[in-house]
Design an enzyme around this catalytic site. Structure first.
Site, short mmCIF file in Angstrom:
data_model
loop_
_atom_site.label_atom_id
_atom_site.label_comp_id
_atom_site.label_asym_id
_atom_site.label_seq_id
_atom_site.Cartn_x
_atom_site.Cartn_y
_atom_site.Cartn_z
N LEU A 50 0.92 -1.22 0.07
CA LEU A 50 0.00 0.02 -0.19
C LEU A 50 0.86 1.25 -0.01
CD1 LEU A 50 -2.82 -0.84 2.77
CD2 LEU A 50 -2.83 -0.92 0.30
N ASP A 51 0.40 2.29 -0.85
CA ASP A 51 1.41 3.16 -0.88
C ASP A 51 1.31 4.01 0.60
OD1 ASP A 51 1.90 3.07 -3.56
OD2 ASP A 51 0.33 4.74 -4.06
#
Length: 331
Positions: A72-73
């Site tokens: 996930l960013d």
């Protein structure tokens, strides 16, 4: 289209053999064993990278190995399944599982809700995406499946929706393409992952603070209950896969890398198709390996011989079950 998550299946009996007293029910593992064969449904906070979050988990639990199933960013929050110790062998399986996101998309112009809904519906199915410039993969066009898009609400130019999609789908790119199709332009404003394979925002979802508190309580008082509510047996991560139960006599050979043949199958679940990922279990519920099915459920039930799975990952360590193949060699 098939949606991400757990599927209800029926159990079929191919052979009437039973457990012979070997192995161990995953629910009865000690805390030490869970630290090497466990999984955490972690709620990633906004700010750190997924790699940093996993590093913090290792520091909190004082373990050497851990891995997450799907980056996930930094600014994206939500479900980040984290595998501990030997459970990291399951990471690849979860990387390929379906995902679900709650997204806020910001439109660049005012658009009526009716038009928004109509365009969103057009994106359900197979779409083509080129990874964005910031991605770590090769920027070539690839197909991805959108299982569903659920419009929730609109506040001016901000649109909240839920999307269920195939692994590897870029929601940032989806928002951009939706904006192009609408004709006004759009970008992803906020994103949260709400599902990754069988992991959802249910009671098992915990924060780093909850994990730290639970481990501190265990260290200082010996009370295991809070920690057991944070760390689950690694088999918990495989609830979305069809299961094949094997005979005790076949387990050790599989743990040493042998292929699963139909002669070693005791029970199996319905709904297995060729090419599907399936999980191999013992009678007492331990995962042995993961593989791609070479036959359907019906073919596996009727076949007398032949290879059943193409093994992708071996999870169980050898030596836990008796080596039936060694006994045959001795004869």
């Amino acid at each position: 289209m098939k949606q991400p998550g757990e599927t209800k299946r029926e159990r079929l009996i191919k052979s009437k053999d039973k457990a012979q007293g070997y192995g161990k029910d995953p629910q009865t593992r000690t805390i030490k064993e869970l630290m090497d064969q466990g999984v955490i449904n972690l709620d990633k906070p906004s700010g750190p990278t997924s790699h940093e979050v996993v590093s913090w988990v290792k520091n909190i639990l004082e373990i050497r190995r851990a891995g997450h199933s799907g980056t996930l960013d930094p600014h994206v929050t939500g479900v980040l399944p984290t595998m501990l110790g030997d459970a990291t062998r399951l990471v690849q399986t979860l990387l390929l599982s379906g995902k679900e996101y709650a997204c806020v998309m910001r439109l660049h112009e005012d658009v009526p809700e009716k038009k928004l809904r109509a365009v969103m519906n057009e994106f359900v199915g197979v779409i083509y995406q080129r990874p964005p410039l910031v991605s770590a993969v090769k920027r070539q066009v690839r197909k991805r499946s959108i299982y569903y898009i659920e419009f929730l609400e609109q506040d001016g130019r901000d649109v909240l929706f839920i999307v269920g999609c195939e692994a590897g789908t870029y929601i940032r790119k989806l928002c951009h393409d939706l904006g192009e199709a609408i004709g006004c332009g759009a970008h992803m404003y906020e994103l949260r992952r709400t599902r990754s394979g069988p992991f959802t925002e249910d009671d098992s979802l915990i924060t780093l603070h909850m994990l730290k508190d639970a481990y501190t309580i265990y260290q200082e008082t010996g009370d295991e209950k809070p920690l057991r509510k944070c760390v689950y047996p690694m088999e918990y991560a495989l609830r979305h896969l069809p299961k094949i139960i094997v005979k005790d006599s076949a387990v050790d050979a599989l743990a040493r890398g042998a292929s699963l043949h139909v002669q070693g199958i005791s029970q199996l679940e319905t709904g297995i198709n060729k090419g599907d990922m399936a999980a191999v279990f013992t009678h007492v519920g331990e995962v042995v390996s993961i593989g791609r099915a070479l036959m359907t459920t019906d073919e596996l039930m009727s076949a007398k011989e032949g290879q059943a799975l193409d093994t992708v990952a071996v999870v169980m360590k050898p030596g836990i079950y008796p080596s039936a193949w060694k006994k045959k060699e001795a004869k």
